[in-house]
Each structure stands twice: as C-alpha cells, then as structure tokens.
Scaffold this active site. Structure first.
Site, PDB file in Angstrom:
ATOM      1  N   GLU A 118      61.302  42.174  36.296  1.00  0.00           N
ATOM      2  CA  GLU A 118      61.746  43.255  37.207  1.00  0.00           C
ATOM      3  C   GLU A 118      60.401  44.033  38.074  1.00  0.00           C
ATOM      4  O   GLU A 118      59.488  44.077  37.333  1.00  0.00           O
ATOM      5  CB  GLU A 118      62.364  44.267  36.660  1.00  0.00           C
ATOM      6  CG  GLU A 118      63.539  43.969  35.755  1.00  0.00           C
ATOM      7  CD  GLU A 118      63.945  45.008  34.908  1.00  0.00           C
ATOM      8  OE1 GLU A 118      65.071  44.985  34.009  1.00  0.00           O
ATOM      9  OE2 GLU A 118      63.572  46.270  34.968  1.00  0.00           O
ATOM     10  N   CYS A 131      56.097  49.176  41.521  1.00  0.00           N
ATOM     11  CA  CYS A 131      55.727  48.860  40.046  1.00  0.00           C
ATOM     12  C   CYS A 131      55.898  47.540  39.391  1.00  0.00           C
ATOM     13  O   CYS A 131      57.076  47.177  39.734  1.00  0.00           O
ATOM     14  CB  CYS A 131      56.849  49.975  39.295  1.00  0.00           C
ATOM     15  SG  CYS A 131      56.472  49.905  37.572  1.00  0.00           S
ATOM     16  N   CYS A 138      57.985  42.194  26.305  1.00  0.00           N
ATOM     17  CA  CYS A 138      56.918  42.989  25.701  1.00  0.00           C
ATOM     18  C   CYS A 138      56.994  42.844  24.158  1.00  0.00           C
ATOM     19  O   CYS A 138      58.242  43.223  23.470  1.00  0.00           O
ATOM     20  CB  CYS A 138      57.144  44.383  26.071  1.00  0.00           C
ATOM     21  SG  CYS A 138      55.441  45.260  25.397  1.00  0.00           S
ATOM     22  N   CYS A 142      58.279  49.402  21.285  1.00  0.00           N
ATOM     23  CA  CYS A 142      58.686  50.795  21.497  1.00  0.00           C
ATOM     24  C   CYS A 142      60.153  51.137  21.257  1.00  0.00           C
ATOM     25  O   CYS A 142      60.880  50.382  22.003  1.00  0.00           O
ATOM     26  CB  CYS A 142      58.317  51.455  22.627  1.00  0.00           C
ATOM     27  SG  CYS A 142      56.332  51.111  22.806  1.00  0.00           S
ATOM     28  N   CYS A 145      62.807  51.819  24.382  1.00  0.00           N
ATOM     29  CA  CYS A 145      62.514  51.068  25.556  1.00  0.00           C
ATOM     30  C   CYS A 145      63.343  49.768  25.747  1.00  0.00           C
ATOM     31  O   CYS A 145      63.172  49.039  24.606  1.00  0.00           O
ATOM     32  CB  CYS A 145      61.111  50.799  25.796  1.00  0.00           C
ATOM     33  SG  CYS A 145      60.461  49.415  26.900  1.00  0.00           S
ATOM     34  N   CYS A 369      62.298  50.885  32.521  1.00  0.00           N
ATOM     35  CA  CYS A 369      61.711  49.379  32.503  1.00  0.00           C
ATOM     36  C   CYS A 369      62.485  48.316  31.583  1.00  0.00           C
ATOM     37  O   CYS A 369      63.044  48.759  30.601  1.00  0.00           O
ATOM     38  CB  CYS A 369      60.271  49.260  32.184  1.00  0.00           C
ATOM     39  SG  CYS A 369      59.948  49.555  30.236  1.00  0.00           S
TER      40      CYS A 369
HETATM   41  S1  SF4 Z   1      57.561  51.211  26.533  1.00  0.00           S
HETATM   42 FE1  SF4 Z   1      58.451  49.293  26.558  1.00  0.00          FE
HETATM   43  S2  SF4 Z   1      57.474  47.812  28.037  1.00  0.00           S
HETATM   44 FE2  SF4 Z   1      56.151  49.622  27.461  1.00  0.00          FE
HETATM   45  S3  SF4 Z   1      54.641  49.105  25.847  1.00  0.00           S
HETATM   46 FE3  SF4 Z   1      56.366  50.079  24.958  1.00  0.00          FE
HETATM   47  S4  SF4 Z   1      57.877  48.473  24.603  1.00  0.00           S
HETATM   48 FE4  SF4 Z   1      56.588  47.458  25.958  1.00  0.00          FE
END
Ligand code: SF4
Length: 379
Positions: A118, A131, A138, A142, A145, A369
């Site tokens: 995206e 962005c 990823c 986290c 997210c 995101c």
């Molecule tokens: S917030 Fe999401 S995209 Fe950003 S580093 Fe953590 S897991 Fe990865």
C-alpha cells in the site's frame, strides 16, 4: 488474523489439482534500480548509445512519463526494446480509494509475484506527501499493527519503492489533488514494512529520490523521513551515510517491560540502546529525531509514562509525534480518549519536549498501515 497472499492464479507444486502458487520473488530489473552510470552501461549492453539512458531516465523521473509511445525523441526501433528492458511494469493498482475531498488517496498495489503493498498520498495546501511501503508485509510482529500480524512476504526492490513515489508524483503533477501544489515534495517511509530491515534498497531509494533528474526525482533529503522500530546496528550504519533525512523512531513505550510487548524487537535492543543510537544520529546530522508514539487506551497512555518519556527526551534534539491509534478490525487495542491524550501532551510539554498529535488522514479508507491489504485478503 490475516495473511498476505503468496497465492496467485496458475498451477503449482506438482499437484495438478492444487491451486496456483507462485513464490515471492524480486521483480525484473528497472532503471530505478540503477544509478545513471549503471543505466548507461545497461543501454550499452543492449547495443544502444549510452545517452539513450539519459533520455529514458528524463522521461521517467523528469516528466513522470512511463508510456513508451510518448518518448518520441527515441527512435521507434530502439524505443520498445529499451523501455521493455528498463521500464518493466512493477505496480498494478488493485484498489484506489480517496477521502478528505480528494486530497488523501490510498492505493493497494499488486506486485509482479502477487504480493500486495500500500501507499498513501496526502495533499495539503503547502505540500504533497507520499507514505511508501518498503516491504511486502513486515517481520517485526508489533501486535497492534495489521501488517505485523501478517508477517513478512519479502523486501521490495529499490525500484518498487521509487515507483510508488513516481506514480503519485504524476497524480500531483496532473493537478488531481484539489487545492494542493502540483509537485510532490515529501516522502515518508512509514507504510508497510520496517525500512531499516531492507537497508540497502531503502538507502538506494533515498539516494535516487534525492538525486536531480535525470538520475532521480530531485527531492530534498530534508523532506524524506525514514522510520524504524529501533534496529540499532542499522541506525548506527545510517549515521555514516552522510544523509540528512529525518529519522523517525517508533518508540510507543518509554519502559522496556511494555516495549518488549508492543515492539518485540525491543527484546533484542532495549530503550536505552535505541535512544542512544538515535542521539548519535541527531548529533551527526543536526536533525531532530521524530519519536513516534501510538496512543493506545490503557496500555501506554498513563501519566507516569508521559513523565518517564519526558525525562528520557528532555534536552534532546527530539520531537514527539503522538499518533491516535487507528484500531484494526476485531483488535483488542483502542485509541486513547482525547482527555487522556491531552494530558499526555501537557506533561511532555511541561518537561520541555516538543510534542504534536499527528493528524489522522485517511481513517475512513483504512489509513493504518496494512489495513487495506488485510481487507483485500479477507474479502
Ligand atoms: S508497526 Fe507494523 S509495519 Fe511497523 S514495524 Fe511494527 S509490524 Fe512492521
């Protein structure tokens, strides 16, 4: 739980009845993967004169033109062959959404191997910012997210990163953002992925985006922000790159107990180590480090955490960007109430720490995101 797709139409893996499977793989080489010398060499390898590389680069970076038919200064005999080799198609729009009166746009792209990423374009009266994603998925996990829940598919190539910017620079140049300047001026690496986990390609992308045309897009390094969750060796390496981009550190908690949970990479590099690396970057570049802090209700928004954060940052070259959490569907995480957010800001400012609350562009189009990719996979 969602997963980013590794599956695309076709046959796979020896089982004739199996659904098609294509492995994640890097895309074909694109001119934006190469510096100008590399492009001239590549054109020479194709039997053409080196200056053709400048011409094609000028179309792509200078005129934001990618249609070979419009490159009439290149003889037709060379045009298709050279553009076929140097301008392969990288991004296919899957969904395009807009809001905020057409000044915020979010694109979901399908890459050549079926991976989804995206990008978001945000137009303001005085600037246009994009962005970009640096990875498909990823690996940083986290828990709050959407992208982190899906895992890493692969790194993006330098050109896949740049092509997101060039695409949106074209949108701005065509005057499609009402009330906004026609020139894209800022790039933030805050889309899908951990930019510093794809270090060489992200640095290459920064160099190309900031080189003047026809080598690159000619943006100011100071208008580029590279975010990280705190990969300390990579931050230290960035200190030696002689770049003046803004470093954005996604801290999200000032204490190791909570940060170990919210940002699992903290189990490897603790808050003190990460901040130490960030201050080295600030000293080397003279640039203020942006401390990103997602405000999560009853998780990291307590007054004592504001005070602790203030203590850690007081007297440092830092600015805190508080981000009202945009909860993912079905998530147990929620945004902090406004009075709690205001008190957090008050305490940080009382400690002498410059603090703002980020605007929440694109909420109604799954602005956080990974949310658009997750919605596409769930659909
Ligand atoms: S917030 Fe999401 S995209 Fe950003 S580093 Fe953590 S897991 Fe990865």
């Amino acid at each position: 739980m969602t997963t980013l797709p590794l599956l695309t139409p076709g046959r796979g893996d020896g089982d004739p009845a199996a659904p098609a499977r294509r492995r994640a793989s890097m895309p074909p080489r694109h001119l934006a993967d190469l510096d100008l010398a590399g492009r001239r060499a590549a054109v020479g390898d194709l039997g053409a004169q080196a200056f053709r590389a400048n011409q094609i680069s000028g179309h792509y970076f200078g005129r934001l033109e990618r249609d070979p038919a419009a490159m009439t200064d290149i003889p037709a005999t060379d045009r298709d062959r050279l553009t076929g080799a140097l301008l392969p198609h990288l991004l296919t729009p899957v969904r395009e959404l807009d809001c905020d009166g057409g000044t915020t746009r979010k694109n979901l792209w399908r890459l050549h191997d079926g991976s989804l990423v995206e990008s978001v374009l945000m137009g303001y009266p005085d600037r246009v910012t994009v962005c970009v994603s640096s990875q498909a998925g990823c690996g940083m996990a986290c828990p709050f997210c959407a992208t982190g829940q899906a895992g890493l598919t692969r790194n993006l190539s330098t050109a896949e990163i740049i092509d997101q910017v060039v695409w949106f620079a074209g949108v701005a140049a065509r005057g499609e953002l009402p009330g906004c300047p026609p020139r894209l001026s800022r790039v933030v690496f805050m889309g899908m992925g951990e930019p510093l986990a794809n270090y060489p390609r992200v640095i290459d992308a920064v160099r190309r985006l900031t080189s003047p045309a026809p080598e690159g897009l000619g943006l100011s390094q100071r208008h580029i922000t590279v975010s990280t969750v705190g990969l300390v060796p990579a931050i230290r390496k960035l200190c030696d790159e002689d770049l003046s981009v803004t470093l954005a550190l996604s801290l999200h908690a000032p204490d190791d107990d909570l940060r170990d949970e919210l940002v699992p990479v903290n189990q490897r590099w603790k808050v003190a180590e990460v901040l130490d690396a960030a201050w080295t970057y600030a000293e080397r570049t003279g640039r203020r480090v942006s401390i990103e802090y997602a405000m999560i209700k009853d998780v990291n928004d307590q007054p004592w955490r504001a005070d602790l954060l203030g203590k850690l940052l007081s007297g440092r070259l830092a600015h805190v960007n508080l981000i009202p959490l945009n909860p993912t569907p079905g998530s147990r995480w929620d945004a902090s109430p406004k009075p709690v957010e205001r008190e957090f800001v008050r305490r940080l400012r009382a400690a002498g720490v410059s603090t703002t609350v980020r605007d929440t562009r694109g909420r109604e189009i799954d602005g956080a995101c990974g949310q658009l990719a997750a919605a596409e996979v769930d659909a």
